[in-house]
Write an enzyme that holds these catalytic residues in place. Structure first.
Site, short mmCIF file in Angstrom:
data_model
loop_
_atom_site.label_atom_id
_atom_site.label_comp_id
_atom_site.label_asym_id
_atom_site.label_seq_id
_atom_site.Cartn_x
_atom_site.Cartn_y
_atom_site.Cartn_z
CG ASP A 81 50.03 24.56 5.50
OD1 ASP A 81 50.94 24.63 4.67
OD2 ASP A 81 49.72 25.50 6.26
CE LYS A 82 57.01 23.77 4.50
NZ LYS A 82 58.34 24.42 4.53
CG HIS A 83 54.88 25.61 10.57
ND1 HIS A 83 54.56 26.88 10.18
CD2 HIS A 83 55.68 25.72 11.66
CE1 HIS A 83 55.15 27.75 11.00
NE2 HIS A 83 55.83 27.07 11.91
CB SER A 84 59.77 25.02 7.88
OG SER A 84 61.05 25.40 8.32
CB THR A 121 57.27 31.66 3.25
OG1 THR A 121 57.98 30.52 3.69
CG2 THR A 121 56.60 31.36 1.93
NE ARG A 169 56.15 31.79 23.67
CZ ARG A 169 56.15 31.20 22.47
NH1 ARG A 169 55.16 31.38 21.62
NH2 ARG A 169 57.13 30.42 22.12
CB SER A 184 53.09 29.60 19.37
OG SER A 184 53.36 30.56 18.39
CE LYS A 188 51.63 31.07 14.53
NZ LYS A 188 52.71 31.78 15.18
CE LYS A 189 51.45 26.51 9.19
NZ LYS A 189 51.43 26.75 7.75
N1 URA Z 1 57.08 30.04 15.43
C1 URA Z 1 55.86 30.32 15.96
O1 URA Z 1 54.90 30.57 15.24
N2 URA Z 1 55.74 30.32 17.30
C2 URA Z 1 56.76 30.04 18.12
O2 URA Z 1 56.57 30.04 19.32
C3 URA Z 1 58.02 29.75 17.57
C4 URA Z 1 58.16 29.75 16.21
#
Ligand code: URA
Length: 437
Positions: A81-84, A121, A169, A184, A188-189
């Site tokens: 996977d990729k995360h931006s 997305t 937060r 964070s 999730k990832k």
């Molecule tokens: N995206 C996230 O999922 N968590 C953060 O804390 C900042 C950006």
């Protein structure tokens, strides 16, 4: 253990043990902690930071707060996977997931909605009639197995600790903390059971990390933590001092992504970022041995139509209307008003206040001003100019797409102000700024 003692230790700049962090996150997730205690903890971390060991412990505790996906039925390809970190015009995920699936990888992508001035997305996919971004884990898994990729929203079962802590937060001014952002994103990832991850850390005036030092620090923190958790991860720092591609706005960006997948047209910077992120994953997962081989495989996914086929399989498996998808350019959602925005002087585009352009989409109703807001998918900008382009009073900076005629003047003026025009052509900066392994 007492939660207040854990907060006190962090407040006093002491190192927390993995057991203390795990206890605190479990207490918070199960509702036994007061929100003020969770808030105090995030403020102590915000000011005093965390060591590598603490960041890893926090990420694992948050990942383990909910369900963790496993992929027993899949043995013929890596789970990637990729995360931006978020940008303006960033539609890379829409192309990257089916391109990697067409190369033999499996991409279970949990994506987000727009945040601040950046697009999300999920909002882009929601512009496709029928596409369900809110499905249960079984449908998600089935789609990944059949189509090689699935892009959906976070479910209630994955990393619930992040959902809770993020909300706290958000209202306690502790979002911009590298340890908290790292935990964070990765909680999730990593709960999606990934073997390989590539991070796209955006850097520039349209990104949350405006300078390269902060962006590098975040990239190192994420790569170290994810690798420590057993998911091989590299990060690319990419430029966000201008919009990525030629469109901004949900349905408009989906249209640009579909054109790319069909091999019709590709903006060069968008192509470079997409190819580089895809290549990272092919190389790290062993699906390619060299960059040249990765590039050749990826180009083939477009020229053969395979990447587009994977997108269609994913979208229809998640409920999209295949007739609308096949003719999205003509049958997709359209704004009633489309008008060119001309500059007031001639010259070269020297700088773009990219954040301001992202805010323009929100002003047009394409992003949210409050959490429950229904957004307008058709609005935004097309044919957006790039730094170095020659413009004059007869060459538009872009076209504005609006639902509400009254908004056009105000947003057009804001876009004009966001673009600096100079007499001489500026030096062009690279789009891939740095790689962090
Ligand atoms: N995206 C996230 O999922 N968590 C953060 O804390 C900042 C950006």
């Amino acid at each position: 253990m007492l939660p207040q003692e854990i907060i006190r230790k962090k407040r006093n700049k002491e190192q927390l043990s993995a057991e203390e962090i795990s206890f605190f996150i479990k207490e918070m997730t199960s509702g036994r902690l007061a929100d003020i205690q969770a808030a105090s903890f995030t403020m102590a971390v915000f000011f005093n930071g965390m060591s590598k060991e603490e960041m890893l412990a926090l990420t694992l505790a948050m990942r383990d707060s909910g369900e963790k996906l496993t992929w027993e039925g899949i043995s013929d390809g890596p789970i990637v996977d990729k995360h931006s970190t978020g940008g303006v015009g960033d539609k890379v995920s829409l192309m990257l997931a089916p391109m990697l699936a067409a190369c033999g990888a499996y991409v279970p992508m949990i994506a987000g909605r727009g945040l601040g001035h950046t697009g999300g997305t999920l909002d882009k996919l929601d512009s496709l009639s029928g596409y369900q971004t809110n499905v249960d884990i079984d449908v998600f898994k089935k789609t990944v197995k059949q189509a090689g990729c699935a892009i959906i929203g976070q479910t209630a079962d994955l990393a619930p600790a992040d959902r809770k802590l993020y909300a706290i937060r958000d209202v306690c001014a502790t979002v911009e903390s590298i340890p908290l952002i790292t935990a964070s994103i990765l909680s999730k990832k990593l709960s999606a059971g990934l073997q390989y991850l590539v991070m796209d850390i955006k850097c520039g005036n349209g990104a949350f990390m405006e300078n390269i030092n902060r962006a590098s620090e975040l990239a190192h923190a994420i790569a170290n933590t994810a690798n420590g958790a057993g998911t091989k991860t590299t990060a690319l720092l990419t430029d966000m001092d201008s919009i990525l591609g030629t469109t901004v706005g949900n349905a408009l960006e989906l249209q640009e992504a579909l054109s790319y997948l069909k091999g019709e047209k590709a903006d060069s910077r968008l192509d470079e970022v997409t190819m580089a992120l895809c290549a990272e994953l092919l190389l790290n997962s062993g699906l390619a041995q060299t960059t040249a081989e990765a590039e050749q495989k990826l180009r083939h996914t477009i020229s053969s139509g395979l990447a587009y086929e994977h997108f269609v399989k994913m979208a229809t498996s998640l409920g999209a209307d295949s007739k609308i998808l096949e003719n999205f350019a003509t049958h997709g959602l359209k704004a009633p008003y489309v008008e060119p925005i001309y500059p007031t002087t001639s010259g070269y585009v020297a700088a773009i206040d990219t954040r301001q352009v992202g805010l323009g989409v929100i002003m047009l109703g394409g992003g949210r001003t409050h959490p429950e807001q229904k957004i307008n998918y058709t609005t935004g900008f097309t044919s957006f100019c790039q730094i170095g382009d020659k413009v004059d009073t007869k060459t538009p900076l872009c076209y504005i797409h609006a639902e509400d005629k009254d908004k056009i003047k105000e947003v057009a003026e804001s876009v004009r102000q966001a673009i600096t025009i100079a007499d001489t052509k500026p030096a062009l900066s690279p789009v891939i700024l740095r790689k962090i392994a």
